[in-house]
Design a protein around this motif. Structure first.
Motif, PDB file in Angstrom:
ATOM      1  N   ASN A  83       0.798  -1.235   0.000  1.00  0.00           N
ATOM      2  CA  ASN A  83       0.000   0.000   0.000  1.00  0.00           C
ATOM      3  C   ASN A  83       0.830   1.285   0.000  1.00  0.00           C
ATOM      4  N   ASP A  84       2.102   1.221  -0.320  1.00  0.00           N
ATOM      5  CA  ASP A  84       2.923   2.432  -0.334  1.00  0.00           C
ATOM      6  C   ASP A  84       4.110   2.268  -1.293  1.00  0.00           C
ATOM      7  N   HIS A  85       3.821   2.078  -2.573  1.00  0.00           N
ATOM      8  CA  HIS A  85       4.882   1.864  -3.556  1.00  0.00           C
ATOM      9  C   HIS A  85       5.783   3.101  -3.681  1.00  0.00           C
ATOM     10  N   LYS A  86       5.200   4.291  -3.526  1.00  0.00           N
ATOM     11  CA  LYS A  86       5.992   5.521  -3.602  1.00  0.00           C
ATOM     12  C   LYS A  86       7.087   5.518  -2.536  1.00  0.00           C
ATOM     13  N   ARG A  87       6.750   5.082  -1.318  1.00  0.00           N
ATOM     14  CA  ARG A  87       7.735   5.007  -0.239  1.00  0.00           C
ATOM     15  C   ARG A  87       8.838   4.012  -0.585  1.00  0.00           C
ATOM     16  N   PHE A  88       8.476   2.886  -1.199  1.00  0.00           N
ATOM     17  CA  PHE A  88       9.467   1.898  -1.623  1.00  0.00           C
ATOM     18  C   PHE A  88      10.466   2.533  -2.583  1.00  0.00           C
ATOM     19  N   LEU A  89       9.949   3.240  -3.577  1.00  0.00           N
ATOM     20  CA  LEU A  89      10.820   3.883  -4.558  1.00  0.00           C
ATOM     21  C   LEU A  89      11.731   4.918  -3.905  1.00  0.00           C
ATOM     22  N   GLU A  90      11.171   5.742  -3.012  1.00  0.00           N
ATOM     23  CA  GLU A  90      11.950   6.790  -2.343  1.00  0.00           C
ATOM     24  C   GLU A  90      13.012   6.215  -1.412  1.00  0.00           C
ATOM     25  N   THR A  91      12.695   5.112  -0.748  1.00  0.00           N
ATOM     26  CA  THR A  91      13.615   4.526   0.229  1.00  0.00           C
ATOM     27  C   THR A  91      14.737   3.721  -0.422  1.00  0.00           C
ATOM     28  N   TYR A  92      14.395   2.898  -1.409  1.00  0.00           N
ATOM     29  CA  TYR A  92      15.359   1.934  -1.926  1.00  0.00           C
ATOM     30  C   TYR A  92      15.941   2.251  -3.312  1.00  0.00           C
ATOM     31  N   LEU A  93      15.241   3.026  -4.130  1.00  0.00           N
ATOM     32  CA  LEU A  93      15.723   3.245  -5.490  1.00  0.00           C
ATOM     33  C   LEU A  93      16.150   4.684  -5.780  1.00  0.00           C
ATOM     34  N   THR A  94      15.657   5.651  -5.031  1.00  0.00           N
ATOM     35  CA  THR A  94      15.978   7.053  -5.285  1.00  0.00           C
ATOM     36  C   THR A  94      17.338   7.495  -4.727  1.00  0.00           C
ATOM     37  N   PRO A  95      17.749   7.034  -3.532  1.00  0.00           N
ATOM     38  CA  PRO A  95      19.013   7.549  -2.972  1.00  0.00           C
ATOM     39  C   PRO A  95      20.229   7.366  -3.883  1.00  0.00           C
ATOM     40  N   TYR A  96      20.298   6.251  -4.601  1.00  0.00           N
ATOM     41  CA  TYR A  96      21.428   5.965  -5.488  1.00  0.00           C
ATOM     42  C   TYR A  96      20.852   5.476  -6.817  1.00  0.00           C
ATOM     43  N   PRO A  97      20.506   6.403  -7.727  1.00  0.00           N
ATOM     44  CA  PRO A  97      19.864   6.017  -8.991  1.00  0.00           C
ATOM     45  C   PRO A  97      20.637   4.919  -9.727  1.00  0.00           C
ATOM     46  N   GLY A  98      19.874   3.921 -10.180  1.00  0.00           N
ATOM     47  CA  GLY A  98      20.466   2.792 -10.894  1.00  0.00           C
ATOM     48  C   GLY A  98      20.889   1.659  -9.969  1.00  0.00           C
TER      49      GLY A  98
END
Length: 144
Positions: free
Chosen positions: A21-36
């Motif tokens: 129920n919070d895919h945006k948080r997943f992206l911000e936490t695990y994929l945004t800090p270090y793109p790629g």
């Protein structure tokens, strides 16, 4: 010889793909800090020979009575007890201290399965009190 954040460049079987129920948080936490890269949330030390040593969670800081304490610090002390195979310490709300802490998951070594929980709790509280401080002693112990 370098320290930093542990990030993974490729997908692997069993990796997390979202937070319920919070895919945006997943992206911000695990994929945004270090793109790629997938950011694991762990710190790591790499030796000049190429060996890796996990140094603990980068985001797991508990504030207990005004003292900032990393969960990995408490886990390290708890894991030195002869009956403990591994542990995980988490924070939770506490009316007086702001946050409290407990080894939420405590796995015992096979020959220690009959260990009395009350005795183990007392021994762990004493061990953490001596190695870190009284305020860091676990309030609850849950054997899994």
């Amino acid at each position: 010889n370098i320290s930093g954040a542990l990030c993974i460049s490729q997908a692997w079987p069993g990796m997390a793909r979202t937070i319920y129920n919070d895919h945006k948080r997943f992206l911000e936490t695990y994929l945004t800090p270090y793109p790629g890269f997938f950011f694991t949330g762990d710190g790591v030390y790499r030796t000049s020979e190429g060996y890796y040593q996990l140094t603990g969670r980068l985001d797991d800081i508990i504030n207990i009575s005004g003292h900032r304490l990393g969960t990995a610090e408490v886990e390290d002390v708890v894991n030195h007890h002869t009956a403990v195979a591994e542990s995980a310490v988490i924070g939770y709300s506490h009316e007086i201290k702001g946050e409290g802490k407990m080894p939420a998951f405590l796995s015992l070594k096979p020959l220690s399965w009959g260990y009395c929980t009350a005795t183990l709790t007392a021994e762990l509280r004493e061990l953490v009190s001596k190695k870190i401080a009284k305020y860091a002693a676990p309030e609850y112990v849950q054997v899994t």
